[in-house]
Design a protein around this motif. Structure first.
Motif, mmCIF file in Angstrom:
data_model
loop_
_atom_site.group_PDB
_atom_site.id
_atom_site.type_symbol
_atom_site.label_atom_id
_atom_site.label_comp_id
_atom_site.label_asym_id
_atom_site.label_seq_id
_atom_site.Cartn_x
_atom_site.Cartn_y
_atom_site.Cartn_z
ATOM 1 N N ASN A 343 0.705 -1.269 0.161
ATOM 2 C CA ASN A 343 0.094 0.107 0.356
ATOM 3 C C ASN A 343 0.940 1.366 0.093
ATOM 4 O O ASN A 343 0.688 2.092 -0.576
ATOM 5 N N THR A 346 1.634 1.415 -3.292
ATOM 6 C CA THR A 346 -0.088 2.733 -4.190
ATOM 7 C C THR A 346 0.012 3.901 -3.953
ATOM 8 O O THR A 346 -0.283 4.365 -4.876
ATOM 9 N N GLU A 380 -4.120 -5.063 -0.824
ATOM 10 C CA GLU A 380 -4.694 -3.658 -0.509
ATOM 11 C C GLU A 380 -6.394 -4.100 -0.196
ATOM 12 O O GLU A 380 -7.167 -3.444 0.442
ATOM 13 N N ASP A 383 -7.743 -4.589 2.972
ATOM 14 C CA ASP A 383 -7.524 -3.954 3.823
ATOM 15 C C ASP A 383 -8.759 -3.644 4.105
ATOM 16 O O ASP A 383 -8.666 -2.586 3.335
ATOM 17 N N PHE A 386 -8.495 0.199 3.413
ATOM 18 C CA PHE A 386 -7.517 0.484 2.579
ATOM 19 C C PHE A 386 -8.718 1.695 1.636
ATOM 20 O O PHE A 386 -8.283 3.315 1.445
#
Ligand code: C2E
Ligand code: CA
Ligand code: CA
Length: 543
Positions: A343, A346, A380, A383, A386
């Motif tokens: 993440n 990202t 992700e 999560d 997220f």
């Protein structure tokens, strides 16, 4: 004396001897215990046997020396071949004599022996631990095949049933191996893993053994699949067994990462593992916040509209180098995923989109209609925070969700369908565009596809790049396109490498094109130049 009486333990047990080793004084208790009397010569007592902790005989004269200073020793004493009693001997030299006091240490020795045993042998399975295992193989003095067996679904069995059942499965797999090779040596590696050394005398079919270990079995009417991985190394003469064991373990480790379950250790594997470890260490350092912007960067690959040929945006692809050499994202992304830090990358990608937009603004380019695709990993999306994190980061960089496409692979979505589908719906509500990446590679079922919340299909490049020359690829390609049309979803064809492929895709009604035909993924500054060039061609095209 035949055996030690409790009452006698509390009496003082001592002797004194002179330089010649002759007993000059002896307590009543010692005389009785050891069947000795004054004038006995300590070096010549056939009825007394002294032993060390390993039960090896020690000579009387090596114990009853004439020390200069006080000292202590421990021995087992057997009188007339009776049970050994363990004693601590305190030696006090005084004038020309040595006084020796005897104290019983039975309990101490028993505890020590138990601890020693526990350190070499697992009390539950009776298997030796690593050091004892290697020593025992050394004693055998042969070379052979070193195996490392792991029950891959041990954890799962333990969760679904309980730890007792998981241990039964372990014991069952172990006994299947033991039955095959009675003279093999076994060792416990961890709760779900054991090692075995099969001496060279056996020329055995490892595949047959592997199948045998993996055969299902029944407990209380339930059928279990043990799901066993087997890594092994065939030793050469004079190989170091410890190193062989490491090699078998490496093969098992490789088994797990590659999803192959029967693997022979090869030298190339060691190099590969070394390289993998090096990458992991370097990646960990790069993932530190202060190194992130220095070590990672984004390549932007242009995506064009087939009807106008205009640039409509880009896919953001992560780039990372080690020792100055680029490492493929297919190699490093899974490592970052398993470290739980994907993440971070990202969110970093979003920061780079912001940078890009600022640079485009500086070039007076209206970037308002460009869309940016970012790749999202399964971990992700699972999560629960997220979406919150994504939105917070977008806000931080003054980006809006309707400028962002989230690319997810089909396989990522199917596994946790209901949960993921709700997340996708919520993301769509915020304005994100959901793109199904690598479409066609995941064998996803059509019933899932009808229910799935997504906006676009990206047909995988394996169906695109050679489509013009290959009839079979054409039929897959055409089916995917008509499927998308029926679902009323636009299609992106990735991996379009030349004009012919571009024309083919356009003719079939593909809306968007990404691939080397237009451009390879470009570093940020090059992408800005690309946009500038495209913008002028767009204006030219328009006029
Ligand atoms: P992907 O999402 O399927 O990305 C497309 C890949 O195809 C890219 O490889 C791109 O360079 C390559 N490609 C594009 N056009 C052509 C073409 O015309 N011919 C050929 N031969 N290849 C083309 P790349 O950059 O090596 O990325 C590999 C994969 O790594 C990506 O596949 C994606 O799954 C993953 N990845 C890359 N960046 C990220 C990221 O930031 N996050 C996550 N989670 N995954 C990423
Ligand atoms: Ca992608
Ligand atoms: Ca793809």
């Amino acid at each position: 004396m035949s055996s030690l009486q409790v009452t006698e333990l509390f009496s003082l047990t001592y002797i004194a001897y002179d330089k010649a080793g002759m007993i000059t004084e002896i307590s009543t208790c010692a005389a009785k215990l050891f069947n000795l009397c004054t004038s006995d010569i300590l070096n010549d007592l056939p009825h007394l046997q002294l032993l060390n902790e390993d039960y090896e005989p020690v000579r009387t004269d090596s114990i009853f020396i004439h020390p200069d200073e006080k000292h202590t020793t421990e021995v087992g004493i057997s009188v007339d071949n009776s049970t050994v009693i363990w004693m601590k001997l305190d030696f006090y030299p005084h004038e020309n004599k040595v006084y020796v006091r005897f104290s019983p240490i039975e309990e101490l020795i028993a505890i020590r022996r138990l601890n020693k045993q526990l350190a070499i042998q697992d009390p539950h399975t009776g298997l030796l631990y690593r050091d004892a295992f290697v020593s025992k193989i050394k004693e055998i003095g042969s070379y052979g095949t070193m195996c490392c067996v792991r029950i891959c679904n041990y954890q799962r069995i333990s969760e679904v049933w309980n730890i007792g059942v998981a241990n039964l499965v372990f014991m069952e797999v172990l006994s299947r191996f033991q039955i095959e090779f009675e003279d093999a040596t076994f060792s416990k590696y961890s709760t779900d893993c054991f090692s075995a050394f099969v001496p060279i005398e056996h020329t055995f079919n490892i595949e047959r053994l592997y199948n045998e270990l993996n055969a299902p079995f029944n407990f209380n009417g339930n059928s279990f699949y043990s799901n066993v991985a087997l890594g092994y190394y065939r030793e050469k003469e004079h190989d170091d067994h410890e190193i062989s064991l490491n090699k078998a373990e490496m093969a098992t480790f490789d088994v797990l990462s590659e999803k192959l379950r029967l693997v022979e250790f090869q030298d190339a594997l060691a190099k590969q593992i070394e390289w993998q470890n090096k990458i992991e260490t370097a990646l960990r350092a790069s993932l530190h916040s202060d190194a992130l912007h220095r070590d990672f960067h984004i390549a932007f690959q242009p995506i064009h509209d087939t009807s106008t040929e205009c640039l409509i945006g880009a896919e953001c692809l992560m780039r990372w180098s080690m020792d100055g050499k680029p490492v493929s994202p297919a190699t490093f992304i899974p490592i970052v995923e398993s470290s739980g830090e994907i993440n971070k990358l990202t969110l970093f990608t979003l920061s780079q989109i912001r940078r890009l937009l600022s640079e485009l603004e500086a070039e007076a380019i209206d970037s308002g209609f460009y869309l940016f695709s970012i790749n999202i990993s399964v971990i992700e999306i699972l999560d629960i925070n997220f979406e919150k994190k994504l939105l917070a980061t977008l806000a931080q960089y003054k980006l809006t969700p309707n400028k962002i496409k989230l690319e997810l692979t089909e396989s990522a979505l199917i596994d946790n369908f209901n949960f993921v589908n709700e997340v996708l719906m919520s993301l769509q509500r915020h304005g994100f565009i959901i793109s199904l990446d690598d479409f066609g590679t995941g064998f996803s079922s059509l019933s899932y596809l009808c229910k799935l919340n997504f906006d676009e299909i990206k047909i995988d490049r394996s169906f695109v790049t050679n489509v013009v020359k290959d009839n079979r690829l054409q039929s897959v390609f055409n089916s995917i396109v008509s499927l998308a049309k029926n679902l009323e979803k636009p299609i992106v064809a990735e991996g379009v490498e030349d004009m012919e492929q571009m024309i083919y895709a356009k003719a079939k009604g593909v809306e968007y094109i990404q691939g080397y035909h237009y451009s390879k993924p470009l570093p940020l500054t090059d992408f800005v130049n690309y946009v500038v060039a495209d913008k002028s061609s767009y204006l030219h095209f328009d006029s």
